[in-house]
Motif scaffolding. Structure first.
Motif, mmCIF file in Angstrom:
data_model
loop_
_atom_site.group_PDB
_atom_site.id
_atom_site.type_symbol
_atom_site.label_atom_id
_atom_site.label_comp_id
_atom_site.label_asym_id
_atom_site.label_seq_id
_atom_site.Cartn_x
_atom_site.Cartn_y
_atom_site.Cartn_z
ATOM 1 N N SER A 100 -46.448 -49.472 50.753
ATOM 2 C CA SER A 100 -46.686 -49.937 52.119
ATOM 3 C C SER A 100 -46.489 -48.808 53.121
ATOM 4 O O SER A 100 -47.274 -48.648 54.065
ATOM 5 C CB SER A 100 -45.751 -51.110 52.447
ATOM 6 N N LEU A 101 -45.447 -48.019 52.922
ATOM 7 C CA LEU A 101 -45.244 -46.853 53.788
ATOM 8 C C LEU A 101 -46.422 -45.898 53.683
ATOM 9 O O LEU A 101 -46.958 -45.421 54.711
ATOM 10 C CB LEU A 101 -43.955 -46.142 53.394
ATOM 11 N N LEU A 102 -46.881 -45.623 52.471
ATOM 12 C CA LEU A 102 -48.014 -44.728 52.275
ATOM 13 C C LEU A 102 -49.274 -45.312 52.907
ATOM 14 O O LEU A 102 -50.068 -44.583 53.524
ATOM 15 C CB LEU A 102 -48.232 -44.478 50.786
ATOM 16 N N SER A 103 -49.459 -46.617 52.776
ATOM 17 C CA SER A 103 -50.609 -47.272 53.388
ATOM 18 C C SER A 103 -50.599 -47.090 54.899
ATOM 19 O O SER A 103 -51.630 -46.782 55.519
ATOM 20 C CB SER A 103 -50.603 -48.764 53.033
ATOM 21 N N LEU A 104 -49.437 -47.277 55.514
ATOM 22 C CA LEU A 104 -49.312 -47.071 56.957
ATOM 23 C C LEU A 104 -49.688 -45.651 57.334
ATOM 24 O O LEU A 104 -50.481 -45.421 58.266
ATOM 25 C CB LEU A 104 -47.870 -47.368 57.381
ATOM 26 N N LEU A 105 -49.157 -44.683 56.610
ATOM 27 C CA LEU A 105 -49.368 -43.281 56.970
ATOM 28 C C LEU A 105 -50.805 -42.833 56.725
ATOM 29 O O LEU A 105 -51.316 -41.951 57.421
ATOM 30 C CB LEU A 105 -48.403 -42.393 56.181
ATOM 31 N N LEU A 106 -51.471 -43.436 55.741
ATOM 32 C CA LEU A 106 -52.847 -43.052 55.432
ATOM 33 C C LEU A 106 -53.870 -43.705 56.347
ATOM 34 O O LEU A 106 -54.932 -43.125 56.607
ATOM 35 C CB LEU A 106 -53.181 -43.421 53.982
ATOM 36 N N THR A 107 -53.588 -44.902 56.836
ATOM 37 C CA THR A 107 -54.636 -45.689 57.502
ATOM 38 C C THR A 107 -54.418 -45.923 58.987
ATOM 39 O O THR A 107 -55.346 -46.361 59.671
ATOM 40 C CB THR A 107 -54.798 -47.060 56.818
ATOM 41 N N ASP A 108 -53.229 -45.649 59.497
ATOM 42 C CA ASP A 108 -52.942 -45.963 60.904
ATOM 43 C C ASP A 108 -53.224 -44.742 61.783
ATOM 44 O O ASP A 108 -52.527 -43.730 61.694
ATOM 45 C CB ASP A 108 -51.477 -46.387 61.048
ATOM 46 N N PRO A 109 -54.219 -44.814 62.663
ATOM 47 C CA PRO A 109 -54.579 -43.653 63.481
ATOM 48 C C PRO A 109 -53.684 -43.456 64.703
ATOM 49 O O PRO A 109 -53.801 -42.444 65.403
ATOM 50 C CB PRO A 109 -56.012 -43.971 63.915
ATOM 51 N N GLU A 110 -52.782 -44.388 64.970
ATOM 52 C CA GLU A 110 -51.976 -44.334 66.184
ATOM 53 C C GLU A 110 -50.613 -43.688 65.979
ATOM 54 O O GLU A 110 -49.818 -43.613 66.918
ATOM 55 C CB GLU A 110 -51.786 -45.758 66.737
ATOM 56 N N LEU A 111 -50.314 -43.222 64.782
ATOM 57 C CA LEU A 111 -49.006 -42.631 64.527
ATOM 58 C C LEU A 111 -48.903 -41.243 65.137
ATOM 59 O O LEU A 111 -49.882 -40.492 65.182
ATOM 60 C CB LEU A 111 -48.752 -42.556 63.021
ATOM 61 N N MET A 112 -47.686 -40.902 65.557
ATOM 62 C CA MET A 112 -47.450 -39.612 66.189
ATOM 63 C C MET A 112 -46.152 -39.001 65.676
ATOM 64 O O MET A 112 -45.277 -39.703 65.165
ATOM 65 C CB MET A 112 -47.369 -39.773 67.717
#
Length: 389
Positions: free
Chosen positions: A284-296
């Motif tokens: 789930s963490l990897l999914s967030l980091l791979l697919t979420d364009p809003e992370l900074m």
């Protein structure tokens, strides 16, 4: 000194079953699985893969020669162990070609154990900052055919390299823990599939999350607004959504929407694989980091780990500037290339696992494209093959 997750890499099967097709075969409405459980596809693990090969296949692609030289701690977390005495980590270390001057252990506490491994590795690197630790959560979730838990099966392994000056996530020392003897899920020694009180387990999961999350906010004297995203152990993705919704009233309307949007990114890949037990939170963490364009850079990520029986932990990490360099960037494409199997073939593969007896056995693996495979058993010893050697 920052210590945390330097690299993440995932491995699963090259096969999957469509959840709508499985629902129809089980005389259920497809939306019960697609929406009610929150799963679209389920990884089908062939007999040629087990907890050891999945772990090795997850770790090998991300390790450089320098990484291998620096690793002096290997922790394999699993509830799908292949031996009641010998650690799966011993087999994995050999397959990966790790140095003999290495501490290798296997950890067990249902789906929670990989988090215990991460935290132990964090402490180890703090004392030995020139070293690295490899933590792998590897499991095959099996509840049996035609059982209530069947649609929450799956399998795979998440490998994480823990180091100083990590590329991906710098971990804080702010964990909140909770452990109690709860009979929501267990597997006696005479069972090959888990026993679970599903509704009770779901309630315990949410109770644990609310307890550790609210305690974290109190101890750190902060609010939910501090978080960019919350990630969860996902035995099935609707479970994490229920937990998130239980604390959303603490946030403003704007942040409720933002947290919900980030969660959709964080469950995207889990929807395609199913239950990973020890690896679910970290996929789930990897999914967030791979697919979420809003992370900074410097975003605060919350992680909720849960293992039935029961143990829970909430902790946090800060996103690093070059986090994309430590990710398994090819994972979405690999998942898209998997072969869909029929329900009949899925059932055949489920029943074709290595038999738990003393007989010599051979497993066909010509159709398995992975580097590491299980080829059978000889003289009561599992036979593993590295196709690159």
């Amino acid at each position: 000194m920052k210590i945390g997750i330097d690299k993440l890499h995932f491995a699963s099967s090259h096969l999957y079953v469509d959840m709508a097709e499985l629902a129809t075969a089980r005389n259920e409405a497809p939306d019960k699985y697609l929406i009610g459980i929150g799963q679209s596809k389920m990884a089908v693990i062939p007999p040629s893969q087990d907890a050891v090969t999945l772990a090795a296949n997850a770790a090998a692609p991300m390790l450089t020669a320098a990484d291998i030289k620096a690793i002096d701690l290997l922790i394999v977390a699993t509830e799908s162990g292949v031996d009641n005495s010998k650690a799966a980590a011993i087999y994995v270390a050999k397959l990966l070609g790790l140095d003999r001057r290495l501490r290798t252990i296997e950890m067990k506490e249902a789906c929670y154990a990989a988090t215990a491994g991460v935290k132990l590795a964090q402490d180890h690197v703090h004392v030995h900052p020139e070293k690295k630790a490899l933590v792998i959560g590897t499991d095959i979730a099996r509840y049996g055919l035609h059982t209530p838990g069947e649609p929450t099966q799956g399998g795979g392994a998440m490998a994480m390299l823990i180091s100083a000056d990590p590329q991906v996530l710098a971990l804080a020392d702010d964990s909140v823990l909770l452990s109690q003897d709860v009979m929501d899920f267990w597997r006696p020694l005479y069972h090959t599939t888990a026993l679970v009180d599903g509704k009770y387990s779901s309630n315990i999961y949410i109770d644990y999350f609310q307890d550790v999350f609210k305690t974290y906010l109190e101890e750190q004297q902060t609010t939910i607004e501090a978080f960019k995203a919350l990630t969860f152990h996902l035995p099935y993705t609707k479970m994490g959504l229920k937990a998130l919704r239980s604390v959303l009233p603490m946030a403003t309307t704007t942040q409720q929407q933002a947290l919900s949007t980030h969660f959709e990114h964080a469950r995207q890949l889990n929807r395609e694989v199913g239950n990973l037990y020890t690896g679910s939170l970290y996929l789930s963490l990897l999914s967030l980091l791979l697919t979420d364009p809003e992370l900074m850079t410097d975003d605060l990520i919350g992680l909720f780990s849960y293992g039935s029986g029961a143990e829970g932990e909430f902790y946090t990490g800060r996103l690093q500037a070059n986090y994309q360099q430590g990710l398994d960037l090819g994972l979405p494409q690999r998942l898209a290339r998997r072969r869909r199997v029929s329900v009949t073939e899925y059932e055949m593969l489920f029943n074709g696992q290595l038999a738990l007896n003393a007989d010599d056995q051979t497993i066909a693996c010509d159709d398995d494209p992975h580097r590491f495979v299980l080829t059978g058993q000889r003289h009561e010893q599992r036979q593993y093959q590295d196709r690159e050697n």
